[in-house]
Design a protein around this motif. Structure first.
Motif, PDB file in Angstrom:
ATOM      1  N   LYS B  15       0.753  -1.183  -0.102  1.00 26.00           N
ATOM      2  CA  LYS B  15       0.043   0.091  -0.058  1.00 26.00           C
ATOM      3  C   LYS B  15       0.635   1.389  -0.096  1.00 26.00           C
ATOM      4  N   ASN B  18       2.008   3.036  -4.750  1.00 28.94           N
ATOM      5  CA  ASN B  18       1.656   3.797  -5.490  1.00 28.94           C
ATOM      6  C   ASN B  18       2.033   5.456  -5.055  1.00 28.94           C
ATOM      7  N   LYS B  66      -5.178   5.511   0.365  1.00 31.09           N
ATOM      8  CA  LYS B  66      -6.044   6.038  -0.689  1.00 31.09           C
ATOM      9  C   LYS B  66      -6.181   7.710  -0.447  1.00 31.09           C
ATOM     10  N   GLY B  69      -2.734   9.081  -1.590  1.00 32.55           N
ATOM     11  CA  GLY B  69      -2.648   9.065  -2.996  1.00 32.55           C
ATOM     12  C   GLY B  69      -3.614   9.964  -3.720  1.00 32.55           C
ATOM     13  N   MET B  93     -10.746   2.948  -7.798  1.00 35.42           N
ATOM     14  CA  MET B  93      -9.813   2.928  -6.704  1.00 35.42           C
ATOM     15  C   MET B  93     -10.538   2.114  -5.664  1.00 35.42           C
ATOM     16  N   TRP B 156      -3.804   8.071 -11.330  1.00 36.99           N
ATOM     17  CA  TRP B 156      -3.265   7.079 -10.056  1.00 36.99           C
ATOM     18  C   TRP B 156      -3.817   5.787 -10.151  1.00 36.99           C
ATOM     19  N   GLN B 160      -1.754   2.139  -9.935  1.00 40.27           N
ATOM     20  CA  GLN B 160      -2.073   1.166  -8.852  1.00 40.27           C
ATOM     21  C   GLN B 160      -2.309  -0.313  -9.453  1.00 40.27           C
ATOM     22  N   HIS B 164      -0.266  -3.791  -9.213  1.00 41.95           N
ATOM     23  CA  HIS B 164      -0.753  -5.132  -8.562  1.00 41.95           C
ATOM     24  C   HIS B 164      -0.436  -6.078  -9.775  1.00 41.95           C
TER      25      HIS B 164
END
Lengths: 206, 208
Positions: B15, B18, B66, B69, B93, B156, B160, B164
């Motif tokens: 986490k 990003n 988040k 981000g 997201m 973003w 992300q 992943h």
């Protein structure tokens, strides 16, 4: 004029914070509520196959937090600077983590799953609540304005007041150890636009 | 002059990555403080929210990956071209977060928070979750001629998703996206962005 339509169930749950932003803003919106029986027919129409969805002039936006942030920002209930907005977002995300933590208790408490409600209340709900409520009390204390971020109501405040009201309905006295949060709920619910909304909204079990 | 930002997170990507990538893309200097797993219980008390990642900037401290981000993405232009696009990125997201919650056992097994066999978790938990969630992202890509998930420029959510895909394509030696060639191509494309390409080459290599 922009047309807003909220697609959700007849519940508070993930829809109510959104409805309350519209209420605060004095913004009319179509409050569509699907029954459990009719929902399967509409599932394929929704971008992610889930509710809530906000329809804005025919365009569909899914995901409750994305919707909440969108209307919160648009109507001015999301923090006044980019840093305040981020702080409001952080509290909203923390709520999501908190919901994930006590989900195992919640689904049993509202009858969605079998289980030992009392055992889960003690082992799952209470620790999660205490951790979250202590943090939020501390934020309220440090901020000193009576609101979680900045000096006016934001959707972070709505997430908290709705949660305290909802959990108190399920388990009376749920927040009694946290007077700052009880006071916060009173403060938010007495905002005139919300007071009127709360007096006239349709009832939902949760 | 001290860097404008300081990010504190674990040494791995999960986490925190990003956020690191957004700072790279923005071209701003930042202190990339990485905490080893064993150090965490000792550091936890220092952290304002008892969790990581935490971003420190001139205005104060911010938690929640988040929220951080989004803050950086909006500040530096990686959050779409208008508030509607920003909201659609947020929605994706959040959808990704739902996906992440389902595959969380992989990360917890890797960090030995829970017992298990990583290959087994990959097969029984990650793969089914992939097949439930990746088609949605593939659909967004297919429907957007720009090659990005939302709008006409890198955002973003692109970085992300690409991170992943990097994790599980590496873990499975490419097999992860066998049925999703457009996603494999997407990941290559995003990671070929000049500032990201250098960062990926030089950053610490981690499984998660």
């Amino acid at each position: 004029m922009v047309h807003y339509k909220l697609h959700y169930f007849g519940l508070y749950a993930r829809g109510e914070p959104i409805r309350q932003v519209f209420a605060l803003a004095g913004q009319e919106f179509e409050d569509t509520r699907y029954s459990m029986e009719e929902w399967p027919q509409h599932k394929a129409d929704m971008p992610f196959g889930q509710l809530p969805v906000l329809e804005v002039d025919g365009e569909l936006l899914p995901q409750s937090m994305a919707i909440l942030r969108f209307v919160g920002r648009r109507f001015g209930y999301a923090g006044k600077t980019d840093v305040e907005q981020a702080q409001v977002d952080a509290i909203a995300d923390q709520f999501q983590d908190y919901f994930n933590e006590f989900k195992a208790y919640f689904v049993v408490a509202v009858g969605f799953a079998p289980g030992d409600k009392e055992q889960l209340f003690n082992s799952v709900m209470i620790p999660a609540r205490n951790k979250m409520f202590q943090m939020l009390s501390q934020i309220l204390r440090s901020n000193g304005t009576g609101f979680l971020v900045g000096d006016s109501v934001t959707y972070a405040d709505l997430l908290l007041s709705i949660h305290v009201a909802g959990m108190d309905g399920l388990t009376p006295g749920f927040a009694n150890d946290y007077p700052r949060l009880l006071e916060h709920r009173q403060r938010v619910e007495s905002i005139p636009a919300l007071k009127h909304y709360l007096e006239t909204r349709p009832f939902a079990p949760f | 002059m001290a860097p404008k930002y300081k990010l504190t997170y674990f040494y791995f990507r999960a986490k925190g990555e990003n956020i690191r990538q957004l700072l790279q893309l923005a071209g701003v200097e930042f202190e990339d403080r990485r905490i080893q797993w064993e150090q965490w219980p000792h550091i936890k008390k220092e952290m304002p929210f008892a969790q990581m990642p935490v971003l420190e900037c001139e205005e104060g401290q911010l938690a929640q990956s988040k929220a951080i981000g989004r803050f950086l993405a909006r500040r530096y232009g990686f959050a779409g071209s208008n508030d509607w696009e920003a909201a659609r990125i947020d929605a994706l997201m959040d959808q990704f977060e739902d996906f992440f919650q389902e595959i969380r056992p992989f990360y917890r097994t890797y960090n030995k928070i829970i017992e298990g066999n990583l290959d087994n978790v990959y097969e029984t938990i990650v793969q089914p979750a992939r097949d439930k969630h990746l088609p949605l992202f593939a659909k967004f890509l297919d429907e957007n001629p720009s090659g990005f998930l939302v709008g006409s420029k890198l955002s973003w959510i692109d970085t992300q998703l690409a991170d992943h895909l990097y994790t599980f394509m590496n873990y499975s030696k490419g097999d992860y996206t066998a049925q999703y060639p457009q996603l494999a191509a997407f990941k290559e494309r995003i990671h070929a962005t000049p500032r990201l390409r250098e960062w990926i080459k030089d950053r610490p290599k981690t499984v998660i």
